[in-house]
Each structure stands twice: as C-alpha cells, then as structure tokens.
Design an enzyme around this catalytic site. Structure first.
Site, PDB file in Angstrom:
ATOM      1  N   LYS A  12       0.826  -1.214   0.000  1.00 19.09           N
ATOM      2  CA  LYS A  12       0.000   0.000   0.000  1.00 19.09           C
ATOM      3  C   LYS A  12       0.863   1.269   0.000  1.00 19.09           C
ATOM      4  CE  LYS A  12      -4.031  -2.081   2.294  1.00 19.09           C
ATOM      5  NZ  LYS A  12      -4.988  -1.946   3.437  1.00 19.09           N
ATOM      6  N   TYR A  52     -11.642  -2.201  -4.426  1.00 20.11           N
ATOM      7  CA  TYR A  52     -12.325  -2.340  -3.135  1.00 20.11           C
ATOM      8  C   TYR A  52     -13.845  -2.417  -3.300  1.00 20.11           C
ATOM      9  CZ  TYR A  52      -8.167  -1.901  -0.168  1.00 20.11           C
ATOM     10  OH  TYR A  52      -6.979  -2.126   0.489  1.00 20.11           O
ATOM     11  N   PHE A  60     -16.184   3.241   5.733  1.00 18.17           N
ATOM     12  CA  PHE A  60     -14.802   3.664   5.511  1.00 18.17           C
ATOM     13  C   PHE A  60     -14.388   3.623   4.031  1.00 18.17           C
ATOM     14  CE2 PHE A  60     -14.831  -0.847   6.765  1.00 18.17           C
ATOM     15  CZ  PHE A  60     -14.129  -1.448   5.709  1.00 18.17           C
ATOM     16  N   ARG A  88      -2.050 -14.218   3.925  1.00 16.82           N
ATOM     17  CA  ARG A  88      -2.897 -13.576   4.949  1.00 16.82           C
ATOM     18  C   ARG A  88      -2.271 -13.764   6.333  1.00 16.82           C
ATOM     19  NH1 ARG A  88      -7.328 -10.386   3.781  1.00 16.82           N
ATOM     20  NH2 ARG A  88      -8.450 -11.212   5.575  1.00 16.82           N
ATOM     21  N   THR A  94      -6.174  -7.501  10.363  1.00 15.58           N
ATOM     22  CA  THR A  94      -6.437  -6.193   9.742  1.00 15.58           C
ATOM     23  C   THR A  94      -6.033  -5.035  10.650  1.00 15.58           C
ATOM     24  OG1 THR A  94      -8.299  -7.254   8.629  1.00 15.58           O
ATOM     25  CG2 THR A  94      -8.248  -4.847   8.583  1.00 15.58           C
ATOM     26  N   ARG A 105       1.964  -6.719   9.627  1.00 15.79           N
ATOM     27  CA  ARG A 105       1.225  -5.644  10.305  1.00 15.79           C
ATOM     28  C   ARG A 105       1.576  -5.569  11.789  1.00 15.79           C
ATOM     29  NH1 ARG A 105      -4.412  -7.260   7.272  1.00 15.79           N
ATOM     30  NH2 ARG A 105      -4.242  -5.875   5.459  1.00 15.79           N
ATOM     31  N   ASN A 115      -2.281   0.029   7.214  1.00 18.96           N
ATOM     32  CA  ASN A 115      -1.821  -1.322   7.564  1.00 18.96           C
ATOM     33  C   ASN A 115      -0.953  -1.987   6.493  1.00 18.96           C
ATOM     34  OD1 ASN A 115      -3.845  -1.933   5.804  1.00 18.96           O
ATOM     35  ND2 ASN A 115      -5.086  -3.136   7.237  1.00 18.96           N
ATOM     36  N   HIS A 118      -2.056  -5.209   1.314  1.00 20.03           N
ATOM     37  CA  HIS A 118      -3.332  -5.842   0.973  1.00 20.03           C
ATOM     38  C   HIS A 118      -3.048  -7.269   0.545  1.00 20.03           C
ATOM     39  CE1 HIS A 118      -7.167  -6.723  -0.921  1.00 20.03           C
ATOM     40  NE2 HIS A 118      -6.467  -7.212  -1.924  1.00 20.03           N
ATOM     41  N   GLU A 129      -9.170  -9.608  -8.435  1.00 21.06           N
ATOM     42  CA  GLU A 129      -8.319  -8.452  -8.128  1.00 21.06           C
ATOM     43  C   GLU A 129      -7.122  -8.355  -9.077  1.00 21.06           C
ATOM     44  OE1 GLU A 129      -7.437  -8.861  -3.940  1.00 21.06           O
ATOM     45  OE2 GLU A 129      -9.544  -8.650  -3.410  1.00 21.06           O
TER      46      GLU A 129
HETATM   47  P1  IDP Z   1      -8.010  -6.927   5.073  1.00 20.58           P
HETATM   48  O1  IDP Z   1      -7.149  -5.896   4.383  1.00 20.58           O
HETATM   49  O2  IDP Z   1      -7.329  -7.482   6.287  1.00 20.58           O
HETATM   50  O3  IDP Z   1      -8.507  -7.988   4.134  1.00 20.58           O
HETATM   51  P2  IDP Z   1     -10.687  -5.810   4.976  1.00 20.58           P
HETATM   52  O4  IDP Z   1     -11.741  -6.066   5.996  1.00 20.58           O
HETATM   53  O5  IDP Z   1     -10.836  -6.484   3.644  1.00 20.58           O
HETATM   54  O6  IDP Z   1      -9.280  -6.153   5.639  1.00 20.58           O
HETATM   55  O7  IDP Z   1     -10.630  -4.240   4.757  1.00 20.58           O
HETATM   56  C1  IDP Z   1      -9.871  -3.686   3.694  1.00 20.58           C
HETATM   57  C2  IDP Z   1      -9.057  -2.539   4.218  1.00 20.58           C
HETATM   58  O8  IDP Z   1      -9.943  -1.504   4.631  1.00 20.58           O
HETATM   59  C3  IDP Z   1      -8.238  -2.866   5.478  1.00 20.58           C
HETATM   60  O9  IDP Z   1      -6.978  -3.411   5.171  1.00 20.58           O
HETATM   61  C4  IDP Z   1      -8.135  -1.533   6.149  1.00 20.58           C
HETATM   62  O10 IDP Z   1      -7.040  -0.767   5.648  1.00 20.58           O
HETATM   63  C5  IDP Z   1      -9.429  -0.852   5.761  1.00 20.58           C
HETATM   64  N1  IDP Z   1     -10.428  -0.976   6.830  1.00 20.58           N
HETATM   65  C6  IDP Z   1     -11.102  -2.089   7.202  1.00 20.58           C
HETATM   66  N2  IDP Z   1     -11.952  -1.847   8.221  1.00 20.58           N
HETATM   67  C7  IDP Z   1     -11.795  -0.540   8.506  1.00 20.58           C
HETATM   68  C8  IDP Z   1     -12.390   0.322   9.474  1.00 20.58           C
HETATM   69  O11 IDP Z   1     -13.244  -0.077  10.285  1.00 20.58           O
HETATM   70  N3  IDP Z   1     -11.977   1.627   9.456  1.00 20.58           N
HETATM   71  C9  IDP Z   1     -11.051   2.097   8.580  1.00 20.58           C
HETATM   72  N4  IDP Z   1     -10.463   1.316   7.658  1.00 20.58           N
HETATM   73  C10 IDP Z   1     -10.824   0.019   7.626  1.00 20.58           C
HETATM   74 MG    MG Z   2      -9.835  -7.851   2.525  1.00 20.92          MG
END
Ligand code: IDP
Ligand code: MG
Length: 152
Positions: A12, A52, A60, A88, A94, A105, A115, A118, A129
């Site tokens: 990212k 996304y 968000f 993962r 996350t 992370r 974080n 991705h 993707e």
């Molecule tokens: P992941 O990246 O671990 O798969 P996802 O739930 O797919 O997590 O969410 C995608 C990205 O969106 C996350 O990596 C994070 O940067 C962001 N994100 C997820 N949940 C939140 C939130 O509650 N607030 C702000 N950003 C979030």
């Molecule tokens: Mg995800």
C-alpha cells in the site's frame, strides 16, 4: 502439487512511502513464495473503486479509496502452496494492534487505515483483483531452483 495457487498482494502507499517494499517482498520470498507478476503504479479513482468494490457499502469506503490511490503502490501476484492463506497469515490481522508479533502488520504498522499491505482473501477474489492489473501474458514462469529444499 495441487495446492499450489496464486494470490494477489499489494504494497500500500504508506509502505511505499516508508520504504518497506523490500521488507514486505523479502518476507514473501523467504517462506518460499514466488512472485510471478509485479508492477508499480498509482491507482486511478476508478481502479481503486474496482479494487475495493467488495467494501463499497462500508462507512470507511471513501477514505479507503482515497488512501489507496494517494500514492504509488506495488501490485503483485504471488504463487505457492496455499498462497492465499499463507500470505494472509504473514500479513496478520487487519487491525495492527491485534496482529501477532512476527506478522507484517504486527511488526511494522500502527493503524487500521495504514496497515501497509493488501492480501486477497480467497483464490476467487485473488483472480478478480489481479485481473484489474495484469493480463495473462504478464505472468512469468519464475521456477524456483531450490524447490526441492522448500517443498518435500
Ligand atoms: P483486510 O485488508 O485485512 O482484508 P478488509 O476487511 O478487507 O481487511 O478491509 C480492507 C481494508 O480496509 C483494510 O486493510 C483496512 O485498511 C481498511 N479498513 C477495514 N476496516 C476498517 C475500518 O473499520 N476503518 C477504517 N479502515 C478500515
Ligand atoms: Mg480484505
């Protein structure tokens, strides 16, 4: 081996700015995963929306799209045994505060919105993707010369 699969990984913009591209790629390489396609680019708003799409109804979403398109990223396709789950696991939870020490992370990030990496969450989503960024002719074979020392 039948459980060899491809996953999609993106370094990212926060990690690119923090000069962590090498660190992230190194962790993938060291476990024995192979990069079979890679490019550095800055996402357009349209690409970010598509990337996304799964989160389009989340509160968000707008911030996420703005962030992911805010600077250069490194997109890559990584291949190996159970690659989706393995990456993962290497990436960690996350929320960086909940990510185990030893994960990308857990070791290198502070906030959910910063974080660093991705990683696709299923082989099906990985293909959806990586198809945004790569066509079939972009993939290389990149055989592992030490394969017998990584896989039994
Ligand atoms: P992941 O990246 O671990 O798969 P996802 O739930 O797919 O997590 O969410 C995608 C990205 O969106 C996350 O990596 C994070 O940067 C962001 N994100 C997820 N949940 C939140 C939130 O509650 N607030 C702000 N950003 C979030
Ligand atoms: Mg995800």
């Amino acid at each position: 081996m039948s459980d060899i699969e491809r996953t999609f990984v993106m370094v990212k913009p926060d990690a690119v700015k923090r000069r962590l591209i090498g660190e992230i790629i190194s962790r993938l390489e060291k476990v024995g995963l192979r990069i079979v396609a890679m490019r550095m680019l800055q996402l357009t708003k349209a690409m970010a929306d598509e990337h996304y799409a799964i989160h389009k109804d989340k509160p968000f979403f707008d911030g996420l799209v703005k962030f992911i398109s805010s600077g250069p990223v490194v997109a890559m396709v990584v291949e190996g045994k159970d690659a989706v789950k393995r990456v993962r696991k290497l990436a960690g939870a996350t929320k960086p505060m909940e990510a185990e020490v030893g994960t990308m992370r857990g070791d290198l990030a502070m906030e959910i919105g910063r974080n660093i990496v991705h990683a696709a969450d299923s082989p099906e989503n990985a293909k959806i993707e990586y198809s945004i960024y790569f066509k079939e002719s972009d993939f290389v074979k990149n055989p592992m010369l030490d394969e017998d020392w990584v896989y039994e």
